[in-house]
Design a protein around this motif. Structure first.
Motif, mmCIF file in Angstrom:
data_model
loop_
_atom_site.group_PDB
_atom_site.id
_atom_site.type_symbol
_atom_site.label_atom_id
_atom_site.label_comp_id
_atom_site.label_asym_id
_atom_site.label_seq_id
_atom_site.Cartn_x
_atom_site.Cartn_y
_atom_site.Cartn_z
ATOM 1 N N MET A 292 0.829 -1.201 0.000
ATOM 2 C CA MET A 292 0.000 0.000 0.000
ATOM 3 C C MET A 292 0.866 1.256 0.000
ATOM 4 O O MET A 292 0.612 2.216 -0.761
ATOM 5 C CB MET A 292 -0.931 -0.005 1.209
ATOM 6 N N GLU A 293 1.880 1.269 0.831
ATOM 7 C CA GLU A 293 2.728 2.452 0.916
ATOM 8 C C GLU A 293 3.575 2.627 -0.340
ATOM 9 O O GLU A 293 3.756 3.754 -0.820
ATOM 10 C CB GLU A 293 3.616 2.366 2.163
ATOM 11 N N LEU A 294 4.109 1.531 -0.885
ATOM 12 C CA LEU A 294 4.914 1.634 -2.101
ATOM 13 C C LEU A 294 4.087 2.169 -3.262
ATOM 14 O O LEU A 294 4.546 3.011 -4.036
ATOM 15 C CB LEU A 294 5.509 0.271 -2.456
ATOM 16 N N GLU A 295 2.839 1.717 -3.381
ATOM 17 C CA GLU A 295 2.024 2.160 -4.511
ATOM 18 C C GLU A 295 1.460 3.560 -4.289
ATOM 19 O O GLU A 295 1.104 4.240 -5.249
ATOM 20 C CB GLU A 295 0.902 1.173 -4.816
ATOM 21 N N ALA A 296 1.411 4.017 -3.043
ATOM 22 C CA ALA A 296 1.094 5.423 -2.813
ATOM 23 C C ALA A 296 2.174 6.297 -3.434
ATOM 24 O O ALA A 296 1.907 7.426 -3.865
ATOM 25 C CB ALA A 296 0.975 5.705 -1.307
ATOM 26 N N GLY A 297 3.396 5.770 -3.498
ATOM 27 C CA GLY A 297 4.458 6.458 -4.224
ATOM 28 C C GLY A 297 4.273 6.323 -5.721
ATOM 29 O O GLY A 297 4.187 7.311 -6.443
ATOM 30 N N ASP A 298 4.163 5.076 -6.193
ATOM 31 C CA ASP A 298 3.914 4.817 -7.609
ATOM 32 C C ASP A 298 3.738 3.328 -7.813
ATOM 33 O O ASP A 298 4.392 2.520 -7.143
ATOM 34 C CB ASP A 298 5.081 5.318 -8.478
ATOM 35 N N SER A 299 2.867 2.963 -8.746
ATOM 36 C CA SER A 299 2.642 1.549 -9.041
ATOM 37 C C SER A 299 3.925 0.848 -9.454
ATOM 38 O O SER A 299 4.111 -0.338 -9.177
ATOM 39 C CB SER A 299 1.599 1.403 -10.155
ATOM 40 N N GLY A 300 4.809 1.568 -10.133
ATOM 41 C CA GLY A 300 6.044 0.957 -10.586
ATOM 42 C C GLY A 300 6.918 0.482 -9.446
ATOM 43 O O GLY A 300 7.616 -0.528 -9.564
ATOM 44 N N MET A 301 6.872 1.199 -8.316
ATOM 45 C CA MET A 301 7.691 0.806 -7.170
ATOM 46 C C MET A 301 7.121 -0.446 -6.514
ATOM 47 O O MET A 301 7.853 -1.340 -6.106
ATOM 48 C CB MET A 301 7.768 1.951 -6.165
ATOM 49 N N ARG A 302 5.789 -0.497 -6.397
ATOM 50 C CA ARG A 302 5.186 -1.710 -5.853
ATOM 51 C C ARG A 302 5.360 -2.877 -6.808
ATOM 52 O O ARG A 302 5.590 -4.023 -6.387
ATOM 53 C CB ARG A 302 3.699 -1.467 -5.566
ATOM 54 N N THR A 303 5.303 -2.617 -8.103
ATOM 55 C CA THR A 303 5.493 -3.667 -9.093
ATOM 56 C C THR A 303 6.884 -4.280 -8.982
ATOM 57 O O THR A 303 7.044 -5.494 -9.121
ATOM 58 C CB THR A 303 5.257 -3.126 -10.511
ATOM 59 N N PHE A 304 7.889 -3.459 -8.727
ATOM 60 C CA PHE A 304 9.234 -3.998 -8.558
ATOM 61 C C PHE A 304 9.266 -4.995 -7.407
ATOM 62 O O PHE A 304 9.776 -6.113 -7.541
ATOM 63 C CB PHE A 304 10.244 -2.876 -8.313
ATOM 64 N N SER A 305 8.717 -4.593 -6.265
ATOM 65 C CA SER A 305 8.676 -5.502 -5.116
ATOM 66 C C SER A 305 7.885 -6.760 -5.436
ATOM 67 O O SER A 305 8.252 -7.868 -5.012
ATOM 68 C CB SER A 305 8.052 -4.774 -3.915
ATOM 69 N N SER A 306 6.820 -6.608 -6.205
ATOM 70 C CA SER A 306 5.948 -7.729 -6.539
ATOM 71 C C SER A 306 6.621 -8.703 -7.497
ATOM 72 O O SER A 306 6.604 -9.919 -7.283
ATOM 73 C CB SER A 306 4.650 -7.189 -7.158
ATOM 74 N N VAL A 307 7.218 -8.186 -8.577
ATOM 75 C CA VAL A 307 7.884 -9.060 -9.549
ATOM 76 C C VAL A 307 9.065 -9.772 -8.900
ATOM 77 O O VAL A 307 9.273 -10.977 -9.082
ATOM 78 C CB VAL A 307 8.344 -8.251 -10.783
#
Length: 396
Positions: free
Chosen positions: A83-98
């Protein structure tokens, strides 16, 4: 001063002190490292690979996994970080996810001890990057139709085919490649420096610009038997990884929605028209109320799903429920937030439209809206609708 918090139901009271501490720690990281830079990264279509070791040091890579340098956090803690990473940007959460939910999970769950020792510690630290090669140009929602093949050649395997929309592929050190063999679908760990492996970035993009997606071409890629994921048999293995990523998405989408709402509320209180802040007008307040309602409901969905996951009670259709609902609502929230900014909302000075553009990609990957609706539809009716009956002739 008005309360700028979105937490009108006091959902924080449902979180433990440890969960709140982790969430706040990630929030501080995002505000310090991502928020000040994201407009420039998005404009330049640049993924900041240099923050990978910092995210690793915070335990954000493979954070739900245990051992091999992974921190072993709970599902709820992982969701809060998303939630916090994607509040920054989806790309940052996507990195953690991939990195974590897809690639590292595949190795952790289906790899040999040697494979885990070789790859997971470096990936958890952010020193090594991984990618997950499942989707193909002609096999998106139907991975059973993949055309990438792996054929035995002496003591090894030869891989041929192509993958599309593969996150991080151009900067990855290792790729998890799913391919058809004579015995069904198997997973292979392919170092990206292997001869015949080529990754090409997909550009230009209207969303996910601070992230990397690529085409992969496999031309006579030769790997040894040690590359095979020994416990990955059939599509169950990649689908298991996909469900991990889908779970994180339902949390992440609410982070993007929350950031858009907070930006819109702040702007509405400061922007004056016709002698008053635009927050004083009924139509603006209606928009803000609608955003709060859906953010709170979506966060409750994510939190309850996380508790089910931690208790070992989660069903896959419940993941589809959360991914479908939360991404769909988050897109609407971000679009509505953009309208409060008027013409200023189409610039990168403000986050809502950037979030909305990113979320159009998020609603497509790890299962489209339609796929998740069909997963839920099958759970509701007991009838699969993924394959329709052949069309009847008009004369019959």
């Amino acid at each position: 001063m008005p309360d700028l918090s979105v937490d009108y139901l006091d959902l924080d009271s449902l979180l433990s002190a440890e969960e709140l501490k982790l969430r706040d720690h990630v929030r501080e990281f995002v505000r310090a490292r991502i928020t000040p830079n994201i407009a420039r990264w998005y404009e330049d279509a640049y993924f900041p690979k240099e923050i990978a070791p910092d995210m690793g040091a915070l335990g954000l890579l493979g954070m739900h996994l245990t051992g091999y340098g992974c921190p072993g956090h709970s599902a709820v803690e992982y969701g809060l970080a998303c939630m916090e990473l994607e509040a920054g940007d989806s790309g940052m959460r996507t990195f953690s996810s991939v990195q974590g939910s897809l690639t590292m999970t595949a190795i952790h769950m289906f790899g040999s001890e040697e494979q885990k020792q070789r790859w997971l510690p470096g990936m958890a630290a952010g020193d090594l990057i991984g990618c997950f090669g499942l989707t193909e140009p002609t096999a998106g929602s139907d991975p059973a139709e993949m055309r990438t093949t792996a054929v035995r050649d002496g003591d090894g395997w030869v891989l041929n085919g192509g993958k599309r929309w593969i996150g991080l592929a151009t900067i990855a050190d290792v790729a998890v490649i799913w391919a058809k063999t004579a015995d069904g679908i198997s997973g292979f760990l392919v170092p990206t420096g292997t001869a015949g492996f080529t990754a090409t970035p997909i550009q230009p993009k209207l969303g996910m610009r601070a992230s990397i997606q690529a085409d992969i071409t496999l031309t006579g890629v030769l790997v040894g038997n040690e590359a095979v994921l020994p416990d990955a048999h059939g599509l169950r293995a990649p689908f298991t990884c996909l469900n991990e990523a889908r779970y994180g998405i339902m949390w992440g989408a609410m982070g993007a929605a929350r950031d858009a709402y907070e930006a819109a509320l702040k702007y509405a209180l400061e922007r004056h028209q016709f002698g008053a802040p635009i927050a004083a007008y009924q139509l603006t307040q209606q928009k803000l109320v609608d955003m709060v309602l859906e953010i709170q409901k979506g966060t409750l969905v994510a939190l309850h799903t996380g508790r089910l996951k931690d208790a070992g009670m989660l069903r896959h259709e419940q993941v589809s429920f959360g991914k479908l609902n939360n991404v769909r609502q988050a897109i609407e929230i971000c679009r509505q937030a953009r309208t409060i900014f008027g013409g200023n909302g189409i610039t990168l000075d403000h986050s809502p439209l950037r979030h909305a553009n990113n979320l159009e990609a998020v609603r497509t990957y790890e299962g489209t809206d339609e796929i998740h609706a069909l997963i839920m539809g099958q759970a509701i009716t007991g009838l699969p609708a993924f394959v329709t009956a052949p069309c009847q002739s008009a004369t019959t």
